[in-house]
Enzyme design. Structure first.
Site, PDB file in Angstrom:
ATOM      1  N   SER A   1       0.832  -1.204   0.000  1.00 44.71           N
ATOM      2  CA  SER A   1       0.000   0.000   0.000  1.00 44.71           C
ATOM      3  C   SER A   1       0.863   1.249   0.000  1.00 44.71           C
ATOM      4  O   SER A   1       1.907   1.300   0.656  1.00 44.71           O
ATOM      5  CB  SER A   1      -0.856  -0.003   1.259  1.00 44.71           C
ATOM      6  OG  SER A   1      -1.423   1.268   1.468  1.00 44.71           O
TER       7      SER A   1
ATOM      8  N   TYR B   1      -3.110   0.119  10.153  1.00 43.23           N
ATOM      9  CA  TYR B   1      -3.222  -0.553   8.855  1.00 43.23           C
ATOM     10  C   TYR B   1      -1.908  -0.384   8.085  1.00 43.23           C
ATOM     11  O   TYR B   1      -1.305  -1.367   7.629  1.00 43.23           O
ATOM     12  CB  TYR B   1      -4.392   0.043   8.051  1.00 43.23           C
ATOM     13  CG  TYR B   1      -4.313  -0.297   6.586  1.00 43.23           C
ATOM     14  CD1 TYR B   1      -4.620  -1.582   6.139  1.00 43.23           C
ATOM     15  CD2 TYR B   1      -3.901   0.649   5.645  1.00 43.23           C
ATOM     16  CE1 TYR B   1      -4.519  -1.909   4.800  1.00 43.23           C
ATOM     17  CE2 TYR B   1      -3.801   0.328   4.306  1.00 43.23           C
ATOM     18  CZ  TYR B   1      -4.104  -0.952   3.889  1.00 43.23           C
ATOM     19  OH  TYR B   1      -3.986  -1.270   2.566  1.00 43.23           O
TER      20      TYR B   1
ATOM     21  N   LYS C   1       1.163  -3.142   6.965  1.00 38.64           N
ATOM     22  CA  LYS C   1       1.697  -3.328   5.605  1.00 38.64           C
ATOM     23  C   LYS C   1       3.220  -3.145   5.603  1.00 38.64           C
ATOM     24  O   LYS C   1       3.946  -3.846   4.904  1.00 38.64           O
ATOM     25  CB  LYS C   1       1.044  -2.336   4.636  1.00 38.64           C
ATOM     26  CG  LYS C   1      -0.415  -2.616   4.368  1.00 38.64           C
ATOM     27  CD  LYS C   1      -0.591  -3.862   3.508  1.00 38.64           C
ATOM     28  CE  LYS C   1      -2.036  -4.257   3.320  1.00 38.64           C
ATOM     29  NZ  LYS C   1      -2.229  -5.467   2.528  1.00 38.64           N
TER      30      LYS C   1
END
Ligand code: UDP
Length: 344
Positions: free
Chosen positions: A131, A155, A159
């Site tokens: 991402s 989040y 990643k």
């Protein structure tokens, strides 16, 4: 040649399954349907003209994963499975660390035991859904892959940790071939209108929200801030058509299969669009009004974010082809044909 797609029934996974089929691969979908709909499988069968193999279960179950890998002996794995809502990750960080980080560890361990054990079917090959959030809030645009990494929510943190784990694994065992794809803002749908994005509950992301306003499910869009240092004051992002993104996975797999070493690339268009530009393009594509109201900034949002996608073009021969018009037209075809998503 089989390719295993963890989270293959999800938004990006399902589009990649079709692209892989069209490129001559045989997709095998692994999903627990925790954030996707079993009806996707029927749509995939219609799009590919044959049933797509399904393994129903969780990536957290390492032993079961080993069995799946032995049964199908896929040439490579694409790891999509994970949770992805930034706001939810702030409220429930452990969910993100568990499903994303433990999920990746579980998959890597299963792959290691199958591919690095006796009678390995081939080298372990993995494409990972990364991402652009791993860049945090960069000082300059466009973003190249060598920008410093930072994270502003769990989040993005998950990643980033997975990327670092992958690096360590490749360093320890050079047989691994890993492609990390840092996605910018995936939007749009398959041009057939048969598969698309179907977020549960109120959409967090701009395009599905706009689509639901246009179709009449929601009264208006709240624009999160119009006082950013951007041309019209609203946030700028690099929206990329999910069909282009799916092709990016095919290109990444081809490169790994051809013997390219591991790589990390941005998948974006290199062209930013503001919130108001997206709204106007969607009104144009749908012929429907999208009323907006201006609200406060969303905590944690950045003003601008777009890719320099030239490394992906150099390494993989891949380049995004579709613009905002096609993204909106295809998102609209999906939304208007399936107003309630896969539940229709
Ligand atoms: N956005 C908005 N209203 C919404 C959802 C998003 O104005 O209901 C804006 C958001 O502030 C950002 C852009 O749209 O500038 C893209 O947001 P999204 O959540 O889709 O992607 P991300 O911010 O994670 O890049």
């Amino acid at each position: 040649m089989k390719i295993l797609l963890t989270g293959g029934a999800g938004y990006i996974g399902s589009h990649t399954a079709v692209a892989l089929h069209e490129a001559g691969f045989e997709p095998v979908v692994l999903d627990d349907f925790s954030n996707s709909h079993p009806a996707v499988m029927d749509r995939l069968a219609r799009l590919t003209g044959r049933p797509v193999a399904l393994e129903r279960g969780s990536v957290l179950d390492t032993e079961w994963l080993e069995g799946v890998l032995r049964r199908h002996a896929p040439a490579a794995v694409v790891h999509f499975a994970g949770v992805k809502a930034v706001g939810e990750s702030v409220a429930q960080p452990l969910k993100y660390f568990r499903i994303n980080i433990e999920g990746a560890i579980s998959l890597l361990r299963a792959m290691e035991s199958v591919h690095l054990g006796p009678q390995p079917p081939g080298p372990p090959m993995l494409v990972f859904s990364g991402s652009a959030t791993v860049y945090g809030d960069p000082a300059r645009m466009p973003i190249t892959e060598d920008f410093p990494l930072s994270h502003t929510n769990p989040y993005a943190h998950s990643k980033r940790v997975i990327e670092e784990m992958l690096q360590a694994v490749c360093l320890a065992q050079p047989l691994w071939r890993v492609g990390v794809l840092r996605y910018f803002n995936p939007v749009g749908a398959h041009p057939s209108g048969l598969i698309g994005e179907d977020p549960a509950g109120i959409p967090n992301n701009l395009m599905p929200y706009v689509a639901q306003v246009a179709v009449g499910r929601r009264p208006s869009l709240t624009v999160f801030g119009n006082d950013y240092p951007t041309p019209d004051g609203t946030g700028q992002r690099d929206y990329i058509h999910v069909q282009d993104l799916a092709e990016g996975h095919v290109a990444a797999l081809r490169a790994l299969l051809a013997g390219t070493g591991s790589f990390t690339v941005n998948l974006g268009t290199g062209r930013p669009s503001s919130v108001l530009e997206v709204v106007r393009a969607f009104e144009q594509a749908s012929g429907r009004p999208v009323p907006v109201q201006i609200g406060p900034r969303r905590p944690g949002d950045i003003a601008r974010c777009w890719a320099d996608p030239s490394l992906a073009e150099r390494l993989l021969g891949w380049k995004a082809r579709l613009g905002l018009e096609a993204m909106c037209a295809d998102a609209w075809r999906w939304q208007s044909g399936n107003p309630q998503g896969y539940a229709d």
